[in-house]
Structures are given as C-alpha cells and as structure tokens.
Design a protein around this motif. Structure first.
Motif, PDB file in Angstrom:
ATOM      1  N   GLY A   9      51.863  46.689  46.341  1.00 49.27           N
ATOM      2  CA  GLY A   9      51.846  46.354  44.920  1.00 49.27           C
ATOM      3  C   GLY A   9      51.105  46.154  43.778  1.00 49.27           C
ATOM      4  O   GLY A   9      51.179  46.435  42.381  1.00 49.27           O
ATOM      5  N   VAL A  10      50.403  45.585  44.220  1.00 49.18           N
ATOM      6  CA  VAL A  10      48.816  44.006  43.538  1.00 49.18           C
ATOM      7  C   VAL A  10      48.072  45.127  43.342  1.00 49.18           C
ATOM      8  O   VAL A  10      46.824  45.222  43.818  1.00 49.18           O
ATOM      9  CB  VAL A  10      48.941  42.821  43.341  1.00 49.18           C
ATOM     10  CG1 VAL A  10      48.286  42.652  42.737  1.00 49.18           C
ATOM     11  CG2 VAL A  10      50.947  42.279  43.452  1.00 49.18           C
ATOM     12  N   THR A  11      47.278  45.234  41.741  1.00 51.67           N
ATOM     13  CA  THR A  11      46.207  46.134  41.934  1.00 51.67           C
ATOM     14  C   THR A  11      44.835  45.134  40.882  1.00 51.67           C
ATOM     15  O   THR A  11      45.347  44.685  40.279  1.00 51.67           O
ATOM     16  CB  THR A  11      45.858  47.472  41.332  1.00 51.67           C
ATOM     17  OG1 THR A  11      46.981  47.545  40.074  1.00 51.67           O
ATOM     18  CG2 THR A  11      46.459  48.551  42.185  1.00 51.67           C
ATOM     19  N   VAL A  12      43.772  45.934  40.993  1.00 54.38           N
ATOM     20  CA  VAL A  12      42.989  44.235  40.261  1.00 54.38           C
ATOM     21  C   VAL A  12      41.820  46.104  40.093  1.00 54.38           C
ATOM     22  O   VAL A  12      41.709  46.561  40.698  1.00 54.38           O
ATOM     23  CB  VAL A  12      41.760  43.214  40.938  1.00 54.38           C
ATOM     24  CG1 VAL A  12      40.714  42.971  40.704  1.00 54.38           C
ATOM     25  CG2 VAL A  12      42.993  42.285  41.529  1.00 54.38           C
ATOM     26  N   THR A  13      41.724  45.780  38.519  1.00 53.43           N
ATOM     27  CA  THR A  13      40.931  46.655  37.499  1.00 53.43           C
ATOM     28  C   THR A  13      40.212  46.263  36.711  1.00 53.43           C
ATOM     29  O   THR A  13      40.259  44.851  37.165  1.00 53.43           O
ATOM     30  CB  THR A  13      41.917  47.885  37.168  1.00 53.43           C
ATOM     31  OG1 THR A  13      42.166  47.070  36.220  1.00 53.43           O
ATOM     32  CG2 THR A  13      42.793  48.408  38.394  1.00 53.43           C
ATOM     33  N   SER A  45      47.242  44.218  38.101  1.00 54.18           N
ATOM     34  CA  SER A  45      49.216  44.991  37.789  1.00 54.18           C
ATOM     35  C   SER A  45      49.604  45.061  38.477  1.00 54.18           C
ATOM     36  O   SER A  45      49.426  44.775  39.763  1.00 54.18           O
ATOM     37  CB  SER A  45      48.701  46.502  37.264  1.00 54.18           C
ATOM     38  OG  SER A  45      47.711  46.159  36.051  1.00 54.18           O
ATOM     39  N   GLN A  46      50.876  44.586  38.582  1.00 53.01           N
ATOM     40  CA  GLN A  46      51.886  44.793  39.612  1.00 53.01           C
ATOM     41  C   GLN A  46      53.318  45.782  39.600  1.00 53.01           C
ATOM     42  O   GLN A  46      53.438  46.081  38.460  1.00 53.01           O
ATOM     43  CB  GLN A  46      52.663  43.075  39.883  1.00 53.01           C
ATOM     44  CG  GLN A  46      54.065  42.800  41.231  1.00 53.01           C
ATOM     45  CD  GLN A  46      54.450  41.762  41.079  1.00 53.01           C
ATOM     46  OE1 GLN A  46      53.766  40.584  41.623  1.00 53.01           O
ATOM     47  NE2 GLN A  46      55.423  41.871  42.183  1.00 53.01           N
ATOM     48  N   GLY A  47      53.209  46.756  40.703  1.00 48.55           N
ATOM     49  CA  GLY A  47      53.667  48.185  40.039  1.00 48.55           C
ATOM     50  C   GLY A  47      55.453  47.557  40.560  1.00 48.55           C
ATOM     51  O   GLY A  47      56.392  48.412  39.958  1.00 48.55           O
ATOM     52  N   LYS A  60      53.258  34.810  41.050  1.00 51.12           N
ATOM     53  CA  LYS A  60      51.475  33.486  40.731  1.00 51.12           C
ATOM     54  C   LYS A  60      50.230  34.296  41.536  1.00 51.12           C
ATOM     55  O   LYS A  60      49.966  34.215  42.369  1.00 51.12           O
ATOM     56  CB  LYS A  60      52.285  32.620  40.196  1.00 51.12           C
ATOM     57  CG  LYS A  60      53.643  32.168  39.982  1.00 51.12           C
ATOM     58  CD  LYS A  60      53.785  30.936  39.791  1.00 51.12           C
ATOM     59  CE  LYS A  60      54.829  30.428  38.258  1.00 51.12           C
ATOM     60  NZ  LYS A  60      55.593  29.080  38.839  1.00 51.12           N
ATOM     61  N   ILE A  61      49.409  34.263  40.150  1.00 51.11           N
ATOM     62  CA  ILE A  61      47.976  34.221  40.542  1.00 51.11           C
ATOM     63  C   ILE A  61      47.996  32.438  40.678  1.00 51.11           C
ATOM     64  O   ILE A  61      47.171  32.144  40.279  1.00 51.11           O
ATOM     65  CB  ILE A  61      46.426  34.717  39.891  1.00 51.11           C
ATOM     66  CG1 ILE A  61      47.500  35.824  39.787  1.00 51.11           C
ATOM     67  CG2 ILE A  61      45.315  34.110  40.288  1.00 51.11           C
ATOM     68  CD1 ILE A  61      46.798  37.240  38.270  1.00 51.11           C
ATOM     69  N   ALA A  62      47.571  32.438  42.195  1.00 52.14           N
ATOM     70  CA  ALA A  62      47.581  30.610  42.105  1.00 52.14           C
ATOM     71  C   ALA A  62      45.830  30.455  42.111  1.00 52.14           C
ATOM     72  O   ALA A  62      45.387  29.031  42.040  1.00 52.14           O
ATOM     73  CB  ALA A  62      48.038  30.373  44.070  1.00 52.14           C
ATOM     74  N   GLY A 107      56.171  45.974  36.629  1.00 55.47           N
ATOM     75  CA  GLY A 107      55.375  46.851  35.637  1.00 55.47           C
ATOM     76  C   GLY A 107      54.811  46.320  35.067  1.00 55.47           C
ATOM     77  O   GLY A 107      54.764  46.668  33.867  1.00 55.47           O
ATOM     78  N   LYS A 108      54.018  44.910  34.944  1.00 50.53           N
ATOM     79  CA  LYS A 108      52.954  44.240  34.288  1.00 50.53           C
ATOM     80  C   LYS A 108      51.641  43.829  33.971  1.00 50.53           C
ATOM     81  O   LYS A 108      51.467  44.423  35.454  1.00 50.53           O
ATOM     82  CB  LYS A 108      53.714  42.591  33.540  1.00 50.53           C
ATOM     83  CG  LYS A 108      55.275  43.248  32.366  1.00 50.53           C
ATOM     84  CD  LYS A 108      56.027  41.729  31.933  1.00 50.53           C
ATOM     85  CE  LYS A 108      57.701  42.465  31.308  1.00 50.53           C
ATOM     86  NZ  LYS A 108      57.832  41.191  30.704  1.00 50.53           N
ATOM     87  N   SER A 109      51.017  43.385  33.261  1.00 48.75           N
ATOM     88  CA  SER A 109      49.940  43.610  33.688  1.00 48.75           C
ATOM     89  C   SER A 109      49.387  42.213  33.085  1.00 48.75           C
ATOM     90  O   SER A 109      49.987  41.533  31.954  1.00 48.75           O
ATOM     91  CB  SER A 109      48.598  44.193  33.043  1.00 48.75           C
ATOM     92  OG  SER A 109      48.982  45.668  32.976  1.00 48.75           O
TER      93      SER A 109
END
Length: 183
Positions: free
Chosen positions: A43-47, A68-70, A76-78, A113-115
């Motif tokens: 569910g996590v994408t990096v663009t 973004s996490q769908g 948390k990004i560690a 739902g947020k980025s």
C-alpha cells in the motif's frame, strides 16, 4: 604457459555456454521478492524520486520524492538510503522569525490516504559523501525503510543543481545589494 591457455579457453567455453541458457523472467523475480517479506511495503508508493547533486564536490546533495500510503495502519518513514551516498539524513526546513534553518527529523509519519512530500524548502533528505560516480542524467536507487522494517525501492533521476531548479533554490532569498548578473 600451456596451463594458462587451457584455463583461458575453459573460461571462454563456460561463458559462451551460459549465453544459450534461458534468462530468468524479471517478473518472476519481482513477484518473489515482493512476497518475500520486509522488502515490500504493502500500500505504500514512492513517486517523483530525484537526487540533486551537490553544487560543490564534497558538500551535501539532496533527495526529493513523494511517499503515499493507500491503505493500512499508520506508518513512519524510519530511514532513507540512496545508492551512491555514504549517509542520508531526513531534514526539515523550519522558518522562525524570518530565519530559515534545517533540523534533522527522526521519522516522518504517513497515514492511509495521505502523502508526505519531500521537496526543496520543506522535508528533504540530505546526502553526505556523494560518490563522484553519480552523474546528472543517470538514475540511482532510493530506498525508504518504514518503522516496521518494510522497504520500498525506486529509481531516482540524478540532476545537477542547475537541473531547472535554480530559481527554486534562490526563491525567498534576499537579493538586495547583489549584482545577479555575476551569480
């Protein structure tokens, strides 16, 4: 001398023999590594991943991207790793009383739902000891690690400081009293 010739011919025969073997299907590799566990963050994408080279060799560069996490539980990004940089630190630009400064950030929360946007003037990744093998116009690998150990890796384009963003870097600076034609 004869032994060297035999060894050389044997190595050549082995390498030519390998040419006829069927290559592994890259989609099989991708699906197996994605299912292997902590290498995949569901569910996590990096663009929009981009590495900006330092203006002066030996000084830090920067990395920018959007995470973004769908769906799923808040994470948390560690940490962030960029191939070609000895060390990477998450930072945030903070402005207090008209003075901007950077401070290191331990982690960055992401919710369903947020980025989280890493960009000039906000959250960003400082890259220390950037290898001279990173060249503008190429790509490198950027990997984020979440607090649960899941990872997402993406290609990041490599740009020189003047890669179309000099105006961004100079925006908001006080330029009075400076002859801009000499910059």
């Amino acid at each position: 001398m004869r032994k060297l010739a035999i060894i050389g011919l044997s190595a050549l025969a082995l390498s030519l023999g390998a040419c006829g073997q069927k290559a592994e299907d890259p989609t099989d590799q991708a699906s197996s590594s994605a299912a292997a566990g902590p290498e995949s963050a569901p569910g996590v994408t990096v663009t929009d991943a981009m590495v900006r080279l330092p203006a002066v060799p030996g000084t830090p560069g920067a990395a920018y991207f959007t995470v973004s996490q769908g769906s799923g539980a808040p994470r948390k990004i560690a940490s962030v790793y960029v191939e070609g940089a000895q060390r990477a630190e998450m930072h945030e630009t903070v402005t207090k009383n008209g003075i901007s400064s950077m401070q290191q950030v331990k982690d960055v929360p992401i919710e369903a739902g947020k980025s989280a946007e890493f960009k000039p003037g906000g959250l960003h990744v400082m890259l220390f000891d950037v290898a001279d093998t990173l060249k503008a116009g190429t790509t490198t690998e950027l990997t984020i690690t979440l607090d649960n150990g899941d990872k997402v890796s993406v290609p990041a384009r490599v740009e020189a400081l003047g890669g179309g963003s000099d105006a961004e870097a100079m925006e908001g600076m006080d330029h009075s009293g400076h002859d801009m034609s000499k910059m």
